[in-house]
Design a protein around this motif. Structure first.
Motif, PDB file in Angstrom:
ATOM      1  N   GLY A 103       0.818  -1.207   0.000  1.00  0.00           N
ATOM      2  CA  GLY A 103       0.000   0.000   0.000  1.00  0.00           C
ATOM      3  C   GLY A 103       0.856   1.262   0.000  1.00  0.00           C
ATOM      4  O   GLY A 103       0.574   2.226  -0.724  1.00  0.00           O
ATOM      5  N   VAL A 104       1.906   1.245   0.824  1.00  0.00           N
ATOM      6  CA  VAL A 104       2.811   2.395   0.888  1.00  0.00           C
ATOM      7  C   VAL A 104       3.497   2.613  -0.454  1.00  0.00           C
ATOM      8  O   VAL A 104       3.614   3.738  -0.942  1.00  0.00           O
ATOM      9  CB  VAL A 104       3.865   2.193   2.000  1.00  0.00           C
ATOM     10  CG1 VAL A 104       4.939   3.281   1.934  1.00  0.00           C
ATOM     11  CG2 VAL A 104       3.203   2.200   3.368  1.00  0.00           C
ATOM     12  N   GLN A 105       3.959   1.531  -1.081  1.00  0.00           N
ATOM     13  CA  GLN A 105       4.671   1.655  -2.351  1.00  0.00           C
ATOM     14  C   GLN A 105       3.743   2.085  -3.480  1.00  0.00           C
ATOM     15  O   GLN A 105       4.164   2.811  -4.400  1.00  0.00           O
ATOM     16  CB  GLN A 105       5.378   0.352  -2.705  1.00  0.00           C
ATOM     17  CG  GLN A 105       6.570   0.035  -1.795  1.00  0.00           C
ATOM     18  CD  GLN A 105       7.570   1.183  -1.735  1.00  0.00           C
ATOM     19  OE1 GLN A 105       7.544   1.985  -0.809  1.00  0.00           O
ATOM     20  NE2 GLN A 105       8.426   1.283  -2.722  1.00  0.00           N
ATOM     21  N   MET A 106       2.494   1.664  -3.439  1.00  0.00           N
ATOM     22  CA  MET A 106       1.544   2.124  -4.448  1.00  0.00           C
ATOM     23  C   MET A 106       1.262   3.623  -4.264  1.00  0.00           C
ATOM     24  O   MET A 106       1.129   4.366  -5.237  1.00  0.00           O
ATOM     25  CB  MET A 106       0.241   1.318  -4.370  1.00  0.00           C
ATOM     26  CG  MET A 106       0.380  -0.130  -4.842  1.00  0.00           C
ATOM     27  SD  MET A 106       0.979  -0.305  -6.548  1.00  0.00           S
ATOM     28  CE  MET A 106       2.725  -0.699  -6.258  1.00  0.00           C
ATOM     29  N   ALA A 107       1.174   4.054  -3.010  1.00  0.00           N
ATOM     30  CA  ALA A 107       1.007   5.486  -2.739  1.00  0.00           C
ATOM     31  C   ALA A 107       2.254   6.252  -3.168  1.00  0.00           C
ATOM     32  O   ALA A 107       2.157   7.364  -3.727  1.00  0.00           O
ATOM     33  CB  ALA A 107       0.732   5.706  -1.251  1.00  0.00           C
ATOM     34  N   THR A 108       3.438   5.664  -2.927  1.00  0.00           N
ATOM     35  CA  THR A 108       4.694   6.278  -3.368  1.00  0.00           C
ATOM     36  C   THR A 108       4.719   6.406  -4.883  1.00  0.00           C
ATOM     37  O   THR A 108       5.145   7.431  -5.431  1.00  0.00           O
ATOM     38  CB  THR A 108       5.894   5.416  -2.907  1.00  0.00           C
ATOM     39  OG1 THR A 108       5.894   5.339  -1.488  1.00  0.00           O
ATOM     40  CG2 THR A 108       7.206   6.018  -3.380  1.00  0.00           C
TER      41      THR A 108
END
Length: 478
Positions: free
Chosen positions: A128-133
């Motif tokens: 989730g964090v990497q998709m937001a990144t």
């Protein structure tokens, strides 16, 4: 420039200091080198690397005072266009990993500004964090593709405020025990045994972090001949700047040593990753507690970092790409498709290439076990890739000294040619060896990323001239 408009030695020193040094350097040195044990490493790095590096930059800047392209121009004028292309490619390629880290840094800063703790961000699922990144990165690419740099003023403001807060932290933290003696501080053991680093593989594989920290002083080279009495004033300014950086590194390390216990930091891999990702925020949060003003310092720092991280993301997409593709002297080595501009004057295909390369790094990191591990790995990856651009400074310096009679310079680092060659070669090999040693990591995934990333970027740089040559042959009907 008239004498009354000349840059003074101390003005140059402060200009160079703000360019080279930042709060993150103190934190990374403290965390990766076991607390105050980094002090000896800082001293060795300054004496054996940073001072000669800075003075060589001064000589290059003096010799090529009318060249606006920095390292690219220096290599072009001393060696030739093809090598200058490789210098430009290296500078651009090194920023791919840097760009990939800015989205994560922005989200981390936003999380701290809103939630004021490390746990919220660190417990988010990595995917989730990497998709937001990736989303933040796409927004940055979109803005850059419009030919806009609306955040330049914000970047300058954020950079200045971060510099001020770094100095403020050192002063206020050192004064805290006297102002609030009842607070919880860590006792520092200054015995010789505690100051000598453990020279193991972990130590040598982390040296690239220190090289990365003190690099980049070539940005001040255009000001060499604007200093009062350049042959004496510039080295004095550099030495003054080095002393300032050394004092800040020492005092910053001591200040951090009163706040954080290396035993706690190194208690586990999870703890280490958490400190590497959140240490700067905890530092300002604790500082606010010592002075009984809550999270005030933390929020200010987080907001400054948020603005700075996103601004740097956009500028790092745009500026290095323009440095590579705007140079007509090396255009023959780059396929015409990559140099295509859209109606806004942005290199649209170049941005697409950045999107693929940096986007791949972001996506691959979804396999890491936690958001904190991502930030820790990006620090390692940047410390391996980013210093590789510095080697071209030393290549240009050695070439300049070989053209000693042909290319004059008002300021010379040293007069003796053999000593000049020694320092140029020494700094070249220190940079290269530290980057190679920095690739090693006990985690197989991080080790693979540290090796594969620079290899792939280097291979692309070698392929581009071949593609450009094939394109010209095709156009000529051969």
């Amino acid at each position: 420039m008239s004498d009354n408009k000349k840059i003074t030695v101390m003005t140059l020193a402060f200009m160079a200091f703000s360019t080279v040094w930042g709060f993150g350097n103190v934190l990374n040195g403290f965390i990766y080198f076991n607390g105050i044990q980094v002090i000896l490493s800082w001293v060795m790095m300054f004496v054996l690397y940073f001072i000669p590096y800075s003075l060589m930059v001064g000589e290059l800047g003096s010799a090529f005072k009318n060249s606006g392209g920095g390292v690219n121009s220096w290599v072009y004028d001393t060696i030739g266009p093809k090598v200058a292309y490789y210098a430009g490619w290296t500078y651009w390629a090194c920023h791919i990993t840097y760009i990939a880290s800015k989205g994560s840094g922005s989200l981390k800063a936003l999380s701290w500004a809103v939630f004021r703790n490390a746990e919220t961000y660190d417990t988010f699922p990595t995917i989730g964090v990497q998709m937001a990144t990736l989303g933040v990165f796409l927004i940055g690419c979109f803005i850059a593709s419009k030919g806009m740099n609306p955040l330049k003023k914000l970047l300058s403001l954020a950079g200045t405020s971060m510099f001020v807060m770094s100095i403020l932290y050192i002063i206020m933290m050192l004064a805290a025990p006297a102002i609030n003696p009842g607070a919880d501080y860590v006792t520092i053991d200054f015995s010789l045994k505690n100051l000598i680093p453990n020279f193991n593989i972990g130590y040598f594989s982390s040296l690239s972090i220190l090289v990365f920290a003190v690099g980049g002083c070539e940005k001040i080279s255009p000001y060499v001949n604007k200093v009062e009495n350049p042959s004496k004033g510039f080295p004095k300014g550099i030495i003054a700047m080095t002393a300032m950086v050394l004092v800040c590194a020492m005092l910053g390390t001591i200040a951090m040593g009163r706040m954080f216990d290396p035993v706690v930091i190194n208690a586990s891999e999870e703890s280490f990753n958490s400190y590497a990702a959140n240490g700067s925020y905890w530092a300002f949060q604790k500082l606010g507690e010592y002075y009984h003003i809550g999270d005030t310092f933390l929020i200010i720092y987080a907001l400054c970092n948020l603005i700075g991280q996103f601004s740097i993301l956009i500028l790092s997409i745009d500026a290095p790409l323009r440095m590579l593709l705007d140079n007509e002297k090396t255009a023959q080595y780059i396929p015409s498709g990559l140099r295509k501009k859209n109606k806004y004057g942005a290199y649209s295909n170049g941005i697409k290439l950045i999107l693929v390369l940096a986007g791949a790094i972001i996506v691959v990191q979804t396999f890491l076990p936690g958001a904190a591990a991502v930030l820790q790995q990006l620090t390692r990856l940047n410390s391996v890739c980013m210093p590789l651009r510095y080697i071209w400074v030393f290549v240009a310096y050695i070439a300049l000294r070989k053209a000693y009679d042909r290319i004059p310079a008002e300021y010379r680092f040293v007069k003796n040619q053999k000593i000049a060659y020694f320092f140029g070669g020494w700094c070249f090999f220190v940079t290269l060896i530290c980057c190679i040693m920095g690739m090693y990591n006990k985690d197989p995934f991080t080790f693979a990323m540290n090796v594969i990333t620079p290899v792939v970027l280097t291979a692309l740089g070698i392929i581009m001239p071949k593609l450009a040559e094939r394109e010209r042959a095709k156009e000529s009907g051969k």
